[in-house]
Design an enzyme around this catalytic site. Structure first.
Site, PDB file in Angstrom:
ATOM      1  CG  HIS A 246      49.180  38.096  40.322  1.00  0.00           C
ATOM      2  ND1 HIS A 246      48.804  36.794  40.521  1.00  0.00           N
ATOM      3  CD2 HIS A 246      48.285  38.641  39.466  1.00  0.00           C
ATOM      4  CE1 HIS A 246      47.708  36.556  39.801  1.00  0.00           C
ATOM      5  NE2 HIS A 246      47.379  37.656  39.150  1.00  0.00           N
ATOM      6  CD  GLU A 305      44.608  45.056  35.950  1.00  0.00           C
ATOM      7  OE1 GLU A 305      44.573  45.301  34.730  1.00  0.00           O
ATOM      8  OE2 GLU A 305      43.622  44.730  36.622  1.00  0.00           O
TER       9      GLU A 305
END
Ligand code: COA
Length: 362
Positions: A246, A305
């Site tokens: 991320h 996700e």
């Protein structure tokens, strides 16, 4: 110049705070953990719009008007023709959204919130050769999405799980699609223009397009025994592991755990493929160990996700629709940011550093 604008602060916001070091997400003063457990989609919509749009945002009123808005936008389904139906679901959603009038008021906002919730189930049914199911305005947004998708009354566990998903991904600081929405709003364009730009930014695999490939990865791995070898081979080929890493989080993405907990009631009620969950757990552990070993200087943990893929799969969405479901949840964040930018911000107009050739001297 900051490549990718990393660490650049480009807006002041009261909407959400992403603390990448602590792994904490706060939405309008409330922690994500609390919202994921107790808030409905309508609660979070009211929370995010409060003070940014005029009108009655009281929960029952919002739920009723959102139901009406779903019924109104359903008419746009007629615009889907055979050519359009050949496109990926999120592209069809974008095309249909473009038909909505631009505006800055609550009515425009409700139409944009209702639109993806109605469009996606209808698109999926049409792609399957089934008739679209009309919305039921008295249902909550989450219950109605599942009813329009499956054609029957969804289980309460599934409704709660979808509500948790939509709440969990409702807003997340200045991510790529939200930034796109704010850039457009800073020109004083209307909410539909902002949402359209945001949908375009969302569909890439580095932003909202990753959960489908997460399931592809699990399918390719196939069995727990194969996880380590498969992951190492993928990294040797220079690929990225979908669902990991991320830009902001240097620890576990708190949304991943909110969604992991949201899966539990579905597992307990036997409404999920348990073997896939076991495989996913093994892949997660193996990937974390391998990434730590290979990239010791860059903390890479699981992101939202990974569990999005498992949850949306359990709810019956096909993997090519996952980005579209993300759009259903994130539209409220795009709208709130667009309103905040339009009300309190300034035209966004950064500068570029020219590195091209100079004109030849005569
Ligand atoms: N798998 C393997 N390596 C990864 C990785 C992943 N998922 N994510 C980042 N890295 C590595 C990069 O290869 C790079 O290594 P290098 O410096 O040796 O080249 C390093 O970590 C930094 O990557 P960078 O591209 O600068 O990070 P970023 O902040 O631009 O990227 C993401 C953030 C999300 C785009 C990235 O982590 C990624 O591509 N993840 C996979 C897609 C995904 O899950 N997207 C959903 C995000 S919510």
């Amino acid at each position: 110049m900051k490549n990718g604008l990393e660490d650049v602060v480009a807006a002041e916001t009261q909407l959400s705070d992403v603390d990448g070091e602590a792994g904490r997400l706060v939405i309008r003063g409330v922690s994500l953990d609390h919202l994921a457990e107790y808030a409905s989609y309508e609660d979070v919509a009211a929370l995010l719009l409060d003070g940014l749009i005029e009108g009655n945002l009281e929960k029952e009123n919002l739920r009723r008007r959102l139901g009406q808005a779903r019924t109104e936008v359903f008419a746009h389904i007629r615009a889907i023709d055979d050519d359009m139906l050949g496109l990926p679901p999120v592209d069809i959603m974008r095309a249909l959204t473009a038909r909505l009038p631009d505006g800055d008021d609550l009515e425009a906002a409700l139409g944009l919130l209702a639109a993806p919730a109605v469009f996606l189930p209808a698109i999926l049914r049409l792609k399957n050769g089934d008739e679209p199911v009309a919305p039921s305005p008295s249902l909550s947004q989450s219950a109605d999405i599942l009813a329009m998708l499956g054609g029957g009354r969804p289980s309460k566990e599934k409704v709660k799980a979808l509500d948790t998903y939509l709440v969990t991904i409702s807003d997340h600081g200045l991510n790529a699609s939200t930034f796109a929405s704010r850039v457009i709003a800073s020109t004083k364009a209307g909410l539909t223009s902002s949402v359209l730009g945001a949908i375009g930014a969302l569909k890439g695999p580095l932003h909202g397009g990753a959960p489908g490939p997460v399931l592809d990865m699990l399918d390719a791995i196939g069995s727990q025994d194969n996880a380590k070898a498969w992951l190492n081979q993928a990294l040797d080929r220079g690929e990225r592991l979908m669902g990991f890493g991320h830009r902001v989080y240097r620890v576990r993405d708190p949304r991943a755990d909110a969604l992991r907990y949201a899966l539990r009631p579905l597992i307990d009620a036997d409404q999920v493929d348990r073997e896939r969950i076991k495989l996913a757990n093994a892949v997660e552990l193996a990937a974390l160990a391998i990434l730590k070993e290979r990239k010791p200087d860059r903390p890479l943990d699981v992101n939202v996700e990974f569990y999005t893929a498992l949850l949306l799969d359990a709810l019956g969405f096909p993997r090519d629709a996952f980005t579209g479901v993300f759009a259903i949840g994130r539209t409220i964040g795009w709208i709130a940011h667009a309103r905040e930018q339009a009300l309190r911000g300034r035209l966004i107009r950064p500068r570029s550093l020219y590195v091209g050739p100079l004109p030849q001297a005569a």
